[in-house]
Design an enzyme around this catalytic site. Structure first.
Site, short mmCIF file in Angstrom:
data_model
loop_
_atom_site.label_atom_id
_atom_site.label_comp_id
_atom_site.label_asym_id
_atom_site.label_seq_id
_atom_site.Cartn_x
_atom_site.Cartn_y
_atom_site.Cartn_z
N GLY A 18 51.65 14.58 43.45
CA GLY A 18 53.09 14.76 43.32
C GLY A 18 53.80 15.31 44.54
O GLY A 18 54.87 15.92 44.41
N SER A 19 53.26 15.08 45.75
CA SER A 19 53.95 15.65 46.91
C SER A 19 55.28 14.95 47.17
O SER A 19 56.25 15.58 47.61
CB SER A 19 53.06 15.61 48.15
OG SER A 19 52.89 14.30 48.63
N ASN A 20 55.36 13.66 46.89
CA ASN A 20 56.66 12.98 47.02
C ASN A 20 57.65 13.49 45.97
O ASN A 20 58.85 13.62 46.25
CB ASN A 20 56.50 11.47 46.93
CG ASN A 20 56.09 10.87 48.26
OD1 ASN A 20 56.88 10.81 49.19
ND2 ASN A 20 54.83 10.45 48.37
N ARG A 72 49.84 -2.66 27.47
CA ARG A 72 50.77 -2.15 28.48
C ARG A 72 52.21 -2.14 27.95
O ARG A 72 53.01 -1.27 28.29
CB ARG A 72 50.68 -2.98 29.76
CG ARG A 72 49.34 -2.78 30.47
CD ARG A 72 49.44 -3.09 31.94
NE ARG A 72 49.56 -4.51 32.22
CZ ARG A 72 50.51 -5.06 32.98
NH1 ARG A 72 51.43 -4.31 33.54
NH2 ARG A 72 50.53 -6.35 33.19
N MET A 97 50.51 5.36 39.34
CA MET A 97 49.48 4.35 39.60
C MET A 97 49.22 3.42 38.41
O MET A 97 48.08 3.07 38.12
CB MET A 97 48.19 5.01 40.07
CG MET A 97 48.37 5.92 41.28
SD MET A 97 49.25 5.16 42.67
CE MET A 97 47.89 4.66 43.67
N LEU A 100 53.57 -1.86 35.85
CA LEU A 100 54.58 -1.87 34.79
C LEU A 100 54.84 -3.30 34.35
O LEU A 100 54.77 -4.23 35.15
CB LEU A 100 55.86 -1.23 35.31
CG LEU A 100 55.70 0.26 35.69
CD1 LEU A 100 56.86 0.73 36.54
CD2 LEU A 100 55.54 1.12 34.45
N HIS A 116 55.81 3.20 48.93
CA HIS A 116 54.50 2.58 49.14
C HIS A 116 54.00 2.98 50.53
O HIS A 116 54.76 2.92 51.51
CB HIS A 116 54.63 1.05 49.05
CG HIS A 116 53.31 0.36 49.21
ND1 HIS A 116 52.35 0.35 48.22
CD2 HIS A 116 52.79 -0.32 50.26
CE1 HIS A 116 51.29 -0.31 48.66
NE2 HIS A 116 51.53 -0.72 49.89
N ASP A 152 54.73 -4.39 44.44
CA ASP A 152 55.10 -4.05 45.82
C ASP A 152 55.92 -5.16 46.48
O ASP A 152 55.82 -5.38 47.69
CB ASP A 152 53.83 -3.75 46.65
CG ASP A 152 53.03 -2.58 46.09
OD1 ASP A 152 53.62 -1.68 45.49
OD2 ASP A 152 51.79 -2.59 46.25
N GLU A 181 56.87 9.68 54.48
CA GLU A 181 57.23 9.42 53.08
C GLU A 181 58.18 10.50 52.58
O GLU A 181 59.19 10.22 51.91
CB GLU A 181 55.98 9.39 52.20
CG GLU A 181 55.05 8.24 52.50
CD GLU A 181 53.89 8.17 51.51
OE1 GLU A 181 54.10 8.44 50.31
OE2 GLU A 181 52.76 7.85 51.93
C1 GAR Z 1 51.69 8.44 48.21
O1 GAR Z 1 51.13 8.22 49.48
C2 GAR Z 1 52.38 7.20 47.73
O2 GAR Z 1 53.01 6.48 48.75
C3 GAR Z 1 51.24 6.41 47.14
O3 GAR Z 1 50.45 7.36 46.50
C4 GAR Z 1 50.59 8.61 47.16
C5 GAR Z 1 50.96 9.64 46.13
O4 GAR Z 1 50.99 10.92 46.69
N1 GAR Z 1 51.70 5.40 46.26
C6 GAR Z 1 51.07 4.24 46.09
O5 GAR Z 1 50.03 3.95 46.63
C7 GAR Z 1 51.77 3.29 45.13
N2 GAR Z 1 51.19 2.01 45.21
P1 GAR Z 1 51.84 12.05 46.03
O6 GAR Z 1 51.38 12.12 44.57
O7 GAR Z 1 51.44 13.29 46.78
O8 GAR Z 1 53.29 11.71 46.17
#
Ligand code: GAR
Length: 208
Positions: A18-20, A72, A97, A100, A116, A152, A181
């Site tokens: 969840g850093s984003n 789903r 992840m 959908l 992405h 994507d 990001e």
């Molecule tokens: C991030 O790098 C994001 O871009 C990627 O997962 C990571 C999640 O990190 N997303 C994908 O690969 C989607 N296809 P985070 O949980 O620290 O945000």
């Protein structure tokens, strides 16, 4: 100062660290930001990011995908119920992840965005940093885009490129991309929430 009821109500969907999500939460706290984070929703109860969200005083919810097996559509419908219950207007996928369904994506068309870790349309899917190293590209990066039913594939909003260095490992490259990001995702949400984006076919343009 923008009154809260004028701000767009945003849900962030996570599956892990969840850093984003944290970057979006921090941005939304800055004065004048046009969106408020009203919900963090995870498909996994053990997602690390949920603790940060709770500590930040944000409502969290878990819809366990495992409970729905291969169905789903039922999983997406359960998520949709939670989003509707919280009067969500914008959905941000942040390391979410799960694929959908087309129906879910269509319901949120133009109102759901994703980040992405690659310069789309290169390296769709998983393990993007390892594949970038393997392919020998000299530039790598990240992309924010609207979510459409194709994985994507949605219209690109912002991209940031980073150099690939000779001594890069998957981890060092991932860290350099992640820093970007955390910069472009809040900016993307700011643009969307302030109605500054227009989609024309596959292109996203800034409204004047
Ligand atoms: C991030 O790098 C994001 O871009 C990627 O997962 C990571 C999640 O990190 N997303 C994908 O690969 C989607 N296809 P985070 O949980 O620290 O945000």
């Amino acid at each position: 100062m923008m009154r809260d009821r004028q701000k767009k109500r945003v849900a962030i969907l996570i599956s892990g660290r969840g850093s984003n999500m944290e970057a979006l939460v921090r941005a939304a706290r800055t004065p004048g930001f046009p969106a408020e984070i009203v919900l963090v929703l995870s498909n996994k109860a053990e997602a690390g990011g949920l603790a940060f969200a709770r500590e930040a005083g944000i409502t969290t919810a878990v819809v366990e995908h495992k409970a729905y097996g291969k169905d789903r559509a039922a999983f997406d419908a359960a998520m949709q119920d939670v989003l509707v219950a919280h009067r969500v207007e914008i959905v941000c996928l942040a390391g979410f992840m799960r694929l959908l369904t087309a129906e879910f994506c269509t319901q949120w068309l133009g109102r759901m965005i994703n980040i992405h870790p690659a310069l789309l349309p290169s390296f769709k899917g998983l393990d993007t940093h390892a594949r970038a190293l393997e392919a020998g590209v000299k530039l790598h990066g990240c992309t924010t885009h609207f979510v459409t039913p194709g994985m994507d594939e949605g219209p690109i909003i912002l991209q940031a490129a980073v150099p690939v260095l000779d001594d890069d490992t998957e981890a060092s490259l991932a860290a350099r991309v992640l820093e970007q990001e955390h910069r472009i995702y809040p900016e993307t949400l700011r643009l969307l929430a302030s109605d500054s984006l227009a989609i024309e076919r596959q292109r996203v343009l800034r409204r004047a």
